[in-house]
Structures are given as C-alpha cells and as structure tokens.
Design a protein around this motif. Structure first.
Motif, PDB file in Angstrom:
ATOM      1  N   PRO A 299       0.559  -1.225   0.210  1.00 12.65           N
ATOM      2  CA  PRO A 299       0.209   0.003   0.159  1.00 12.65           C
ATOM      3  C   PRO A 299       1.066   1.169  -0.080  1.00 12.65           C
ATOM      4  O   PRO A 299       1.942   1.190   0.703  1.00 12.65           O
ATOM      5  N   LEU A 300       0.109   2.399  -0.791  1.00  9.74           N
ATOM      6  CA  LEU A 300       1.153   3.403  -0.428  1.00  9.74           C
ATOM      7  C   LEU A 300       0.419   4.816   0.544  1.00  9.74           C
ATOM      8  O   LEU A 300      -0.623   4.492  -0.197  1.00  9.74           O
ATOM      9  N   GLY A 301       0.851   4.271   1.688  1.00 11.56           N
ATOM     10  CA  GLY A 301       0.351   5.180   2.931  1.00 11.56           C
ATOM     11  C   GLY A 301      -1.311   5.062   2.445  1.00 11.56           C
ATOM     12  O   GLY A 301      -1.558   3.726   2.152  1.00 11.56           O
ATOM     13  N   ARG A 302      -1.871   6.184   2.400  1.00 12.65           N
ATOM     14  CA  ARG A 302      -3.713   6.368   2.354  1.00 12.65           C
ATOM     15  C   ARG A 302      -4.421   6.611   1.209  1.00 12.65           C
ATOM     16  O   ARG A 302      -5.601   6.561   1.383  1.00 12.65           O
TER      17      ARG A 302
ATOM     18  N   GLU B 198      -1.529   0.771  -4.443  1.00 11.92           N
ATOM     19  CA  GLU B 198      -0.986  -0.669  -4.314  1.00 11.92           C
ATOM     20  C   GLU B 198      -0.043  -0.038  -5.986  1.00 11.92           C
ATOM     21  O   GLU B 198       0.524  -0.210  -6.532  1.00 11.92           O
ATOM     22  N   VAL B 199       1.462  -0.498  -4.944  1.00 14.83           N
ATOM     23  CA  VAL B 199       2.704  -0.301  -6.207  1.00 14.83           C
ATOM     24  C   VAL B 199       3.707  -1.615  -5.690  1.00 14.83           C
ATOM     25  O   VAL B 199       3.660  -2.551  -4.287  1.00 14.83           O
ATOM     26  N   THR B 200       4.486  -1.673  -6.595  1.00 17.00           N
ATOM     27  CA  THR B 200       5.589  -3.143  -6.064  1.00 17.00           C
ATOM     28  C   THR B 200       6.811  -1.811  -5.531  1.00 17.00           C
ATOM     29  O   THR B 200       6.466  -1.136  -5.397  1.00 17.00           O
ATOM     30  N   PRO B 201       7.357  -2.895  -4.716  1.00 15.30           N
ATOM     31  CA  PRO B 201       8.516  -2.482  -3.795  1.00 15.30           C
ATOM     32  C   PRO B 201       9.310  -1.279  -4.950  1.00 15.30           C
ATOM     33  O   PRO B 201       9.969  -0.707  -4.589  1.00 15.30           O
ATOM     34  N   VAL B 202       9.827  -1.717  -6.200  1.00  9.28           N
ATOM     35  CA  VAL B 202      11.151  -1.057  -7.001  1.00  9.28           C
ATOM     36  C   VAL B 202       9.880  -0.781  -8.012  1.00  9.28           C
ATOM     37  O   VAL B 202       8.749  -0.968  -8.494  1.00  9.28           O
ATOM     38  N   CYS B 203      10.242   0.913  -8.247  1.00  9.40           N
ATOM     39  CA  CYS B 203       9.660   2.032  -8.984  1.00  9.40           C
ATOM     40  C   CYS B 203      10.320   1.806 -10.287  1.00  9.40           C
ATOM     41  O   CYS B 203      11.937   2.063  -9.852  1.00  9.40           O
TER      42      CYS B 203
ATOM     43  N   GLY C 193      10.360   8.504   8.823  1.00  7.14           N
ATOM     44  CA  GLY C 193       9.576   8.633  10.306  1.00  7.14           C
ATOM     45  C   GLY C 193       8.543   9.381  10.473  1.00  7.14           C
ATOM     46  O   GLY C 193       7.785   8.447  10.722  1.00  7.14           O
ATOM     47  N   TYR C 194       8.513  10.426   9.988  1.00  6.96           N
ATOM     48  CA  TYR C 194       7.459  11.030  10.397  1.00  6.96           C
ATOM     49  C   TYR C 194       6.331  11.264   9.577  1.00  6.96           C
ATOM     50  O   TYR C 194       5.538  10.964   9.574  1.00  6.96           O
ATOM     51  N   ALA C 195       6.700  10.886   8.088  1.00  5.98           N
ATOM     52  CA  ALA C 195       6.046  10.910   6.845  1.00  5.98           C
ATOM     53  C   ALA C 195       5.020   9.769   7.190  1.00  5.98           C
ATOM     54  O   ALA C 195       3.941   9.192   7.143  1.00  5.98           O
ATOM     55  N   HIS C 196       5.484   8.563   7.358  1.00  6.86           N
ATOM     56  CA  HIS C 196       5.360   7.143   7.314  1.00  6.86           C
ATOM     57  C   HIS C 196       4.551   6.683   8.779  1.00  6.86           C
ATOM     58  O   HIS C 196       3.013   6.261   8.953  1.00  6.86           O
ATOM     59  N   GLY C 197       4.165   7.917   9.591  1.00  2.46           N
ATOM     60  CA  GLY C 197       3.885   7.586  11.218  1.00  2.46           C
ATOM     61  C   GLY C 197       2.589   8.514  10.936  1.00  2.46           C
ATOM     62  O   GLY C 197       1.992   7.983  11.469  1.00  2.46           O
ATOM     63  N   ARG C 198       1.734   9.239   9.525  1.00  2.00           N
ATOM     64  CA  ARG C 198       0.727   9.683   9.936  1.00  2.00           C
ATOM     65  C   ARG C 198       0.261   9.536   8.456  1.00  2.00           C
ATOM     66  O   ARG C 198       0.030  10.115   7.915  1.00  2.00           O
ATOM     67  N   GLY C 199       0.029   8.139   7.944  1.00  2.00           N
ATOM     68  CA  GLY C 199      -0.793   7.458   6.920  1.00  2.00           C
ATOM     69  C   GLY C 199       0.014   8.306   5.512  1.00  2.00           C
ATOM     70  O   GLY C 199      -0.298   7.661   4.512  1.00  2.00           O
ATOM     71  N   ILE C 200       1.051   8.694   5.116  1.00  2.00           N
ATOM     72  CA  ILE C 200       2.043   9.689   4.014  1.00  2.00           C
ATOM     73  C   ILE C 200       2.571   8.094   3.275  1.00  2.00           C
ATOM     74  O   ILE C 200       3.614   7.747   3.865  1.00  2.00           O
ATOM     75  N   GLY C 201       2.301   7.921   1.953  1.00  2.00           N
ATOM     76  CA  GLY C 201       2.867   7.107   1.621  1.00  2.00           C
ATOM     77  C   GLY C 201       4.694   7.468   1.046  1.00  2.00           C
ATOM     78  O   GLY C 201       4.684   8.550   0.636  1.00  2.00           O
TER      79      GLY C 201
END
Length: 315
Positions: free
Chosen positions: A9-12, A16-21, A200-208
């Motif tokens: 999942p790409l945040g909220r 959905e994306v593959t782990p390589v872009c 960490g800041y982004a991830h903790g706020r649901g930002i992809g």
C-alpha cells in the motif's frame, strides 16, 4: 511474482505499488547526469518491457530531458494500447525554463505532460523540486500547492505528492496537509541517512514513502572506481573509502553491490517503493534479480553501520 516483489500500500492513497518503481529519468537520455545517451527507440522498448512486469509502478517528470522521457513513455503507451491493468504511472509538475513556478505554471506543466503521455489524468502527481523557490511562494494563494489541490479536485490527479531534496523543506510541505506521498532521493542509502527522521515522520502520518536514487547516482551500483560521484557530484574521499569497504564486504558474501544498495531501501518497512532508473530493456530483469537476491544477515550487520559521517550527508 516473488513475495519480495508483492505490491504494498502507498500510504493511505488506496494505491498499491510494487516495491521497485521504474525511474523514468534516464529513459529520455540525460547524459550529463548519468554519463550515457539513450536512443529514442531504446527508451520506448524499455518502457514496453517494463509493462510486461514484474514492476507495476513507473515515475517520470515534465522536465526530464525537456519532456523526452514522457514522450517515449507516451509512445510506449500508444503501442501497447494503453497502460496495463493495475499499472501506476506518476509524473511531476516542474518550474518553467525561466524559473517561474506559480499556479499557472503548474497547470501548464501537467497539460504538457498529459499531452505527451496521451492521457487525460494521472493517479499520482508530484510537486517537483520545490527547493528552487521560497517555501512562502510555494504555499501562497495562487501558488503551486493551491493549484495542485485544485487539480486533484478536478480529477486531473487522483493523489498528490511532493518530491525533492532538502529534508527540512519537505517536512514543511508535508505539514501543509496537501500531500499524500513523499518522494525523497539520495538521502536514504547505504551511505547517506539524511532522510531517516523525515521518512519516519511521513510513515507515522499515513503518508506514502517513495525512496529515489538508492544507488546515489551510480556509485552504489558500479563501485567507487567506475563512478567516483555521489548524487551527481564528485564524492568526498571518505565516501569513496566507505564505498570501497562496502564493495569488499559484498564481494566476500557473493552479493552484487547493486543488490545490497537496492535492498537496503526495500527492506525498510516504512518505504512503499524504491525508484531505480532503467534505460535498457534487459535492466528490468536485472533489477528484479537484484531485488530478490538472497543477502545473508551477517552482511546486513556490516552494511547497516556503513554510512558516511552525518557531516557528509546531503540533508
């Protein structure tokens, strides 16, 4: 598909994306950055090969090679009869050649991009390199952030992201609440850990979180002798020495340097996808091999402590 390449999942955003872009920077030919030319047909064939999998995420920008990256991607989309089902394509709005980066320029930028790509909308649109204007201009009434929010409301872009360098500035843009995705580059690698707190800041706020340039412009794929630059600039001798140390450790374990550099980013659960510039069809399979290479835990114990001193990070 390998479980290591299963979609995340790409945040909220709901995407959905593959782990390589697949990174579209070199697709349009950027010899000044990457040191080599990419003929037009090679770029188109590379995109067509990418459409076959295993990656389902491709990122480009309005200003890559003066729009040539988008033109080649657009030609591949045309030949393919459209984007493959489930494929996520992102692009970026950029400042004008004279440096203008206001709301009107944002609309011109995405209009040019959609015309080149042959699309009427994109699932993900980034504000690109906002470090080139004062933050106050970026968030001013009639400025680029306001224009992007309106484009999302109009359905031109499903989701918005901010992509750039300086971690402190990107944190300020995330704090506006306008952005759902962060793209940081050259700042979360085996050598440079500048973006750790930002991620960490982004991830903790649901930002992809999307992490670009895991190879630091090539040095962490080709090695210090072949590419003595980090982030497209001459590397400090301490960085070159650390890269040589990493190369030796990887060789002792039979692991390609590029596999270790890529998986350093991929193994971080906070990172949804890692952008790898690809400019030849055969690099798609090669990158997939690096992404799934078995790396022993003993090597990670060395690599996790291999970063340069923070005084040499990009920040």
């Amino acid at each position: 598909m390998s479980t290591r390449l299963a979609k995340r999942p790409l945040g909220r955003t709901g995407l959905e994306v593959t782990p390589v872009c697949v990174g579209g920077g070199p697709l349009g030919s950027m010899p000044r950055n990457f040191g080599y030319d990419v003929p037009a047909e090679q770029g188109v064939r590379t995109v067509l090969r990418a459409f076959e999998g295993p990656f389902t995420f491709l990122d480009t920008s309005n200003n890559y090679s003066g729009g040539e990256s988008e033109r080649r991607i657009g030609e591949a989309i045309r030949r393919n009869g459209g984007l493959p089902d489930g494929f996520v394509l992102s692009t970026k709005v950029d400042r004008a050649a004279d440096g203008t980066f206001d709301g009107d320029q944002v609309r011109r930028s995405i209009s040019e991009s959609l015309d080149r790509l042959g699309l009427d909308r994109v699932p993900l649109l980034f504000l690109h390199d906002p470090e080139h204007i004062p933050f106050e201009d970026g968030v001013a009434p009639g400025g680029p952030v306001e224009a992007l929010v309106r484009l999302r409301g109009e359905g031109v872009a499903e989701h918005l992201g901010v992509a750039g360098g300086p971690v402190g500035l990107l944190r300020r843009y995330l704090d506006t609440g306008a952005f759902e995705v962060l793209l940081t580059h050259n700042r979360w690698t085996l050598i440079d850990r500048s973006a750790d707190d930002l991620i960490g800041y982004a991830h903790g706020r649901g930002i992809g979180v999307v992490n670009g340039a895991p190879f630091g412009g090539g040095i962490l794929a080709k090695g210090a002798a072949a590419q003595p630059k980090y982030a497209y600039r001459s590397a400090d001798e301490k960085i070159l020495a650390l890269v040589r140390h990493i190369e030796t450790a990887c060789a002792e374990h039979g692991v390609p340097l590029a596999a270790a550099a890529l998986q350093f980013s991929m193994r971080d659960p906070r990172v949804s996808s890692t952008v790898v510039g690809i400019s030849r069809p055969e690099r798609v399979a090669e990158t997939a091999e690096y992404a799934t290479w078995d790396i022993p835990e003993q090597l990670w114990e060395t690599l996790d402590n291999a970063a340069a001193p923070s005084s040499l990070w990009q920040w």
